[in-house]
Design a protein around this motif. Structure first.
Motif, PDB file in Angstrom:
ATOM      1  N   GLU A  59      36.868  35.811  45.790  1.00 16.03           N
ATOM      2  CA  GLU A  59      37.547  36.922  45.117  1.00 16.03           C
ATOM      3  C   GLU A  59      39.009  36.592  44.835  1.00 16.03           C
ATOM      4  OE1 GLU A  59      35.895  39.385  44.007  1.00 16.03           O
ATOM      5  OE2 GLU A  59      34.116  38.492  44.922  1.00 16.03           O
ATOM      6  N   GLU A  99      41.195  38.642  44.749  1.00 13.07           N
ATOM      7  CA  GLU A  99      42.027  39.519  45.588  1.00 13.07           C
ATOM      8  C   GLU A  99      42.303  38.924  46.966  1.00 13.07           C
ATOM      9  OE1 GLU A  99      39.305  40.478  44.027  1.00 13.07           O
ATOM     10  OE2 GLU A  99      39.800  42.145  42.679  1.00 13.07           O
ATOM     11  N   GLN A 100      41.637  37.846  47.328  1.00 15.80           N
ATOM     12  CA  GLN A 100      41.936  37.216  48.626  1.00 15.80           C
ATOM     13  C   GLN A 100      43.419  36.860  48.675  1.00 15.80           C
ATOM     14  OE1 GLN A 100      39.427  33.787  48.869  1.00 15.80           O
ATOM     15  NE2 GLN A 100      37.542  35.007  49.016  1.00 15.80           N
ATOM     16  N   LEU A 102      45.785  35.553  45.656  1.00 15.35           N
ATOM     17  CA  LEU A 102      46.882  36.378  45.123  1.00 15.35           C
ATOM     18  C   LEU A 102      48.198  35.602  45.180  1.00 15.35           C
ATOM     19  CD1 LEU A 102      46.156  39.972  46.526  1.00 15.35           C
ATOM     20  CD2 LEU A 102      46.002  39.163  44.155  1.00 15.35           C
ATOM     21  N   HIS A 145      38.814  39.499  35.244  1.00 15.47           N
ATOM     22  CA  HIS A 145      39.714  40.503  35.829  1.00 15.47           C
ATOM     23  C   HIS A 145      40.842  40.822  34.862  1.00 15.47           C
ATOM     24  CE1 HIS A 145      37.495  39.339  39.378  1.00 15.47           C
ATOM     25  NE2 HIS A 145      37.970  40.412  39.990  1.00 15.47           N
ATOM     26  N   MET A 169      44.176  42.044  36.098  1.00 11.62           N
ATOM     27  CA  MET A 169      45.086  41.122  36.772  1.00 11.62           C
ATOM     28  C   MET A 169      45.670  40.096  35.806  1.00 11.62           C
ATOM     29  SD  MET A 169      42.780  40.372  40.160  1.00 11.62           S
ATOM     30  CE  MET A 169      44.031  39.572  41.164  1.00 11.62           C
TER      31      MET A 169
END
Ligand code: SAH
Length: 470
Positions: A82, A84-85, A89, A107, A110
């Motif tokens: 992910e 988002e890890q 990030l 995404h 993002m």
């Protein structure tokens, strides 16, 4: 509009791709094709990268300034990884700190920029975006456009590019240039490009540029139309080619005959004039020669003439004879192939014309000569492992089968008769050389029919898929 579309020149620019899976590989391919100097940042990568060798450099994420000097950074994290890890990030933040615009695959929220669906007819490029909300919808729309924008449009744009330079400032103003290019894109020069004859198109464009008036209009007011000899296929309108469909929308006047299915005529430009030129085995409404003369006359009036023919115009269609006159009179024309009846009927009857186990060759013959049944070269037709497709043979089916038997055919050799193939009212009658003539009579066949003779006919039992609607 939330995002501004741009077309970036990436030649020699350093672009970074982070990730080692399929997504990253596709990105690298696309970026390399656009001329970018691609750098891959990954700790491990899949086998797919083997094929991409030489298209990218390897970067080192450990380096503090890894993303420095990259205007764009693509993140293509793999499944299960992910973005988002926290570590990911942090990577994304590092790219932004280095001044890069960032894309995170799948995404949009993002991402500083997103990648559109692209229809590439370079130099013509269409990019489609749904703002990341529905990429699939974008791809579906792209597929629709693929069918609408002919493959040759890229070359047409290139021709215009060359013409623009040659035109220089010969035309007085914007209005004149518009008039000029409208004429070119809408006329025979564009058609020449789309038909693949770039040399002739360039030559004619050069002449137009040299001769046109300052207001962009043509020097000679004598308009010359053009003729499209188009194969409409055996009946199912879905079997029209993209080009056939496009020319059907362009035509001012259509010459058609009995073999062209009404559902296909429905797709011709609504306000086009329609001229029926008949054609039935013996009773031609207009003899071939007169059809040719008529086409020349209409074209010389400046019209775009569509000659629609069933199947393919050059297979038992006498299309060649009709356009000889055009060539003589120097009327521009093009020929658009169509699905020929044997191919359409065999597909829709579940009968492969060739098959590794049953037939290595296939011949198309006509069963009808100038004044009656034709005397065919029976010994070449009756070769083993060969399929024979007979056009215009129904009226002489009995005679044909008797000749087959007389020349040594096995009376059990399978035969299919396909009437109105590919259409809603398709009928298929199967039998063998010995009994098919009687069966065809019993079935009351009378529409256009193809006769298919050969072992492959037996495959229909397994492969029959088409369910006619009536
Ligand atoms: N140019 C056409 C053939 C014209 S000759 C082509 O390439 O298909 C006309 C013959 O074609 C008919 O007599 C019939 O034998 C065949 N034919 C055309 N459309 C057909 C259809 N939908 N089903 C069966 N036979 C068809």
């Amino acid at each position: 509009m939330d995002r501004l579309p741009l077309f970036l020149d990436l030649h020699k620019r350093r672009i970074a791709v982070v990730g080692g899976g399929s997504l990253a590989a596709r990105r690298i391919e696309a970026l390399a094709r656009a001329g970018a100097e691609v750098w891959l940042f990954a700790t491990a990568w899949s086998d797919e990268f083997e094929a991409l060798r030489g298209q990218y450099h390897l970067g080192d994420l450990g380096e503090h300034n890894a993303f420095f000097g990259f205007p764009l950074v693509y993140f293509a994290f793999q499944d299960g990884e992910e973005p988002e890890q926290p570590s990911n990030l942090a990577l994304i933040a590092r790219a932004r700190t280095a001044g890069a615009l960032v894309n995170v695959a799948d995404h949009p929220g993002m991402s500083d920029f997103i990648t559109p669906s692209v229809l590439d007819r370079s130099p013509l490029v269409v990019a489609i975006s749904t703002g990341g909300d529905a990429p699939l919808l974008g791809r579906m729309l792209k597929a629709r456009l693929e069918t609408l924008i002919p493959a040759g449009y890229g070359r047409l744009a290139a021709l215009a590019g060359a013409g623009r330079a040659a035109l220089g400032d010969k035309l007085a103003n914007h209005q004149a240039r518009l008039r000029f290019w409208e004429r070119i894109f809408d006329g025979p020069i564009a058609e020449m490009v789309l038909a693949g004859d770039d040399a002739a198109a360039h030559a004619l464009l050069d002449r137009e540029i040299a001769d046109c008036r300052p207001d962009g209009s043509a020097a000679d007011d004598q308009p010359v139309g053009e003729v499209y000899l188009v194969g409409a296929g055996p009946g199912d309108p879905d079997l029209l080619t993209f080009r056939a469909f496009r020319l059907m929308q362009k035509a001012d006047v259509v010459l058609y005959d009995r073999l062209v299915d009404p559902t296909i005529m429905d797709r011709v430009r609504r306000d086009a004039e329609r001229i029926y030129v008949g054609k039935r085995r013996a009773d031609h409404a207009l003899p071939q020669e007169e059809i040719g003369d008529l086409m020349v006359k209409l074209a010389l009036e400046g019209k775009r003439v569509l000659r629609l023919k069933g199947g393919d115009p050059f297979i038992f269609g006498r299309g060649g004879e009709e356009i000889e006159k055009l060539a003589e009179k120097r009327v521009p024309f093009q020929v658009c192939p169509g699905v020929t009846a044997a191919a359409g009927c065999s597909s829709y009857a579940g009968i492969p014309l060739t098959h590794r186990d049953y037939a290595q060759s296939c011949v198309f013959v006509t069963g009808h000569g100038r004044d009656g049944p034709i005397d065919l070269d029976w010994s070449t037709l009756l070769r083993p492992r060969q399929t024979v497709a007979v056009y215009m043979g129904l009226a002489h089916l009995d005679f044909l089968m008797k000749e087959f038997l007389r020349h040594g055919a096995d009376s059990a050799l399978p035969v299919a008769v396909v009437e109105n193939g590919t259409r809603a009212n398709q009928i298929v009658v199967t039998g063998n050389v010995g009994d098919i003539a009687a069966k065809a009579v019993a079935a009351g066949l009378r529409g256009p029919t193809i006769i298919i003779v050969g072992e492959v006919v037996a495959l229909r039992e397994k492969l029959n898929w088409y369910v006619p609607k009536s």
